[in-house]
Design an enzyme around this catalytic site. Structure first.
Site, mmCIF file in Angstrom:
data_model
loop_
_atom_site.group_PDB
_atom_site.id
_atom_site.type_symbol
_atom_site.label_atom_id
_atom_site.label_comp_id
_atom_site.label_asym_id
_atom_site.label_seq_id
_atom_site.Cartn_x
_atom_site.Cartn_y
_atom_site.Cartn_z
ATOM 1 N N CYS A 41 1.080 -0.185 2.529
ATOM 2 C CA CYS A 41 2.530 0.455 2.822
ATOM 3 C C CYS A 41 2.547 1.839 2.387
ATOM 4 O O CYS A 41 2.052 2.788 2.583
ATOM 5 C CB CYS A 41 3.226 -0.550 1.943
ATOM 6 S SG CYS A 41 5.386 -0.060 1.934
ATOM 7 N N LEU A 42 3.483 2.076 1.224
ATOM 8 C CA LEU A 42 3.586 3.554 0.769
ATOM 9 C C LEU A 42 2.244 4.208 0.412
ATOM 10 O O LEU A 42 2.047 5.355 0.262
ATOM 11 C CB LEU A 42 4.629 3.556 -0.472
ATOM 12 C CG LEU A 42 5.889 3.111 -0.243
ATOM 13 C CD1 LEU A 42 6.731 3.357 -1.501
ATOM 14 C CD2 LEU A 42 6.807 3.493 1.055
#
Length: 578
Positions: A310-311
């Protein structure tokens, strides 16, 4: 008072007001919402043709529905007037097939259909505002769904008759217990069954490096030989790292270690007001780059398999692009889990991203130095309001069921804060301006280009992802000039990644696009690829082995002394920060 100081005072007053408001609105900007609805209303008022179509549509549909409802009173086998969307589970139970509940359910679906028609396709309304208004209409309709009320939910009525009303007594107890937990900020008693270091995040290892931002965990080998190239995992900093090291049966870390890999993992510090000035570049340099330096010191003369979630995957991509610009080739491969690198079509999360909303959120973070976990959770709950709000209310308060908690749900409640400056940069530079894919994002004062990355990439997307929609993740094919192996798996943003072998009802599609292959649009790609039953962990692990240089003896945990001598046992200390 000088003339220059007056605007600063006024700005501070504005920010203070916005910060107080934000605590009551869960960080949603009233101005952003009002502008969207004003845009819709003004253009609607200037579209008599559209209004005429809506009126005609309403009258015709209402007449047809009334005829259908009259027949439905006598014929329980009558086909539905409106077919629910495939993902809509609200009215699937047999009880909803009986009169009058079938009419209630179909009438509600008719309202949803009409409001979708009324909020979409208005000439002149900006796409962003149109999406906001349509989303808002769905939220209000979700509130009045017949599933949410005692008298209109046949499953609740049936349970109440069978249990003599005890379900409502238990539901009242559940409601009161939740109110008290919110007041006292105590955890659910059921969540105490899952504890970090005991049955969560309990794969054995050591903390071999620590700075103000991260701890680096190195896990103990469980095989006599390991693949030569180690794995460095960069998780998202919005949550604790152990999504990838949950219970022993579904821990990705344990799976990799048991397959003969040397695994390192970042564990992020939970920021406080003192960390308000941490930047995106700090997360790159003090996070990814410092840990990469540690890994290549502990396992010398070997490249590294970089993995980002994700991030964390976006951050890993930024670091890899900066390294490619500077001819740093320490990455052997790059794996990205549900990672966006082009934010032009970032899904429904973009409903909460515009200049007004970000400015409002900046004022909130300026006041306290970070974005609080409760302020973050509001937007994510709205994106999945049925799963996270209304179905929970029905099952716990009306049906009297005990709150369901598993290891993934326990982790999901263990959020972290976001420092003011970093999160502002993240929202503006990536989501709002899309600087990364456009080649405007700077590291070390110079722009980077993802297209400079030449290492093979393995990208994983999930079919029901509200945070990183799979077609947005798929854009990696258009950005990089290297081989990309792409996997589309079923499940959501988290459940699709926690995808251990043997898990029932799991399947995926996989294909590799070589650097010189022509681009295939995402929907066409999905139609071309065969569906494979099982876990994508297995082909990914085989891909890692294929891109490794053979087996060697396991490295030591850290270095005997110096900067990377073991500090303490995994899971470390940062994971316990509240």
């Amino acid at each position: 008072m000088t003339r220059m100081s007056v605007p600063n005072v006024k700005t501070s007053i504005d920010r203070a007001i916005h910060a107080v408001e934000g605590r009551m609105t869960n960080g949603l900007s009233p101005a952003s919402i009002m502008v969207a609805y004003f845009d819709w209303l003004v253009h609607m008022a200037h579209s008599p043709g559209k209004i005429g179509e809506m009126s005609e549509n309403f009258a015709r549909k209402t007449m047809d529905f009334n005829i259908w409802a009259a027949r439905a009173t006598m014929d329980p086998e009558i086909p539905d007037f409106i077919q629910p969307l495939p993902e809509d589970r609200r009215f699937r139970a047999e009880e909803w097939k009986q009169f009058p509940f079938n009419v209630l359910a179909q009438g509600f679906l008719l309202k949803e259909q009409w409001w979708h028609y009324a909020t979409m396709g208005i000439p002149g309304v900006s796409k962003h505002h149109e999406s906001m208004v349509s989303f808002g209409a769905r939220q209000w309709l979700d509130i009045i769904s017949p599933t949410n009320f005692f008298a209109t939910n046949p499953q609740v009525l049936k349970t109440t008759m069978e249990q003599g009303g005890q379900n409502l007594v238990k539901g009242a107890e559940n409601y009161w217990n939740e109110v008290m937990r919110n007041i006292t900020d105590e955890h659910n008693a059921a969540e105490s069954e899952f504890q970090v270091g005991k049955n969560l995040a309990c794969t054995k290892g050591k903390v071999v490096y620590r700075n103000r931002l991260v701890e680096l965990l190195q896990y103990e080998p469980t095989t006599k030989k390991v693949d030569a190239e180690p794995i460095l995992i960069v998780p998202a900093w919005i949550m604790k790292y152990y999504i990838l090291d949950l219970s022993q049966y579904n821990s990705l870390v344990k799976y990799l270690v048991d397959q003969g890999h040397t695994v390192f993992m970042l564990s992020w510090h939970n920021p406080t007001e003192k960390d308000r000035d941490l930047t995106m570049e700090d997360y790159v340099s003090q996070g990814v780059m410092e840990c990469l330096k540690a890994v290549t010191t502990i396992v010398p003369d070997k490249k590294v398999h970089g993995v980002g979630y994700c991030l964390g995957g976006t951050l890993l991509t930024i670091a890899a692009a900066a390294m490619a610009r500077d001819n740093d080739d320490r990455f052997k491969t790059i794996t990205l889990f549900t990672t966006q690198t082009d934010f032009s079509e970032a899904g429904e999360l973009m409903l909460f991203i515009d200049e007004s909303q970000i400015s409002y959120m900046e004022d909130m973070m300026w006041d306290q130095g970070y974005l609080d976990t409760k302020q973050m959770s509001g937007a994510f709950q709205l994106l999945r309001s049925f799963d996270l709000i209304w179905s929970k209310m029905v099952s716990e308060y009306l049906l009297g069921e005990q709150p369901r908690v598993n290891d993934l749900m326990s982790w999901n409640a263990d959020a972290t804060r976001m420092p003011y400056k970093m999160h502002t940069e993240y929202l503006r530079r990536l989501f709002l301006n899309n600087d990364l894919s456009a080649g405007r994002f700077e590291v070390g004062g110079k722009p980077i280009a993802i297209s400079d990355i030449r290492t093979p990439i393995f990208a994983v997307a999930t079919g029901k992802d509200h945070v990183a929609p799979w077609k947005s993740v798929y854009k990696i094919h258009q950005i990089v000039d290297t081989d990309v192996t792409f996997v589309l798996t079923n499940g959501g943003h988290n459940a699709g990644i926690v995808n251990e072998p043997g898990h029932p009802r799991r399947h995926y599609q996989i294909a590799t696009k070589l650097d010189n292959d022509k681009f295939v649009p995402p929907q066409e790609w999905a139609e071309r690829q065969d569906v494979v039953e099982g876990s994508w962990w297995e082909p990914w692990q085989e891909w890692l082995v294929k891109n490794s240089s053979g087996k060697v003896n396991p490295p030591s945990l850290g270095t005997p002394k110096g900067d990377y001598a073991p500090i303490c046992d995994a899971p470390g200390t940062y994971v316990f920060e509240e």
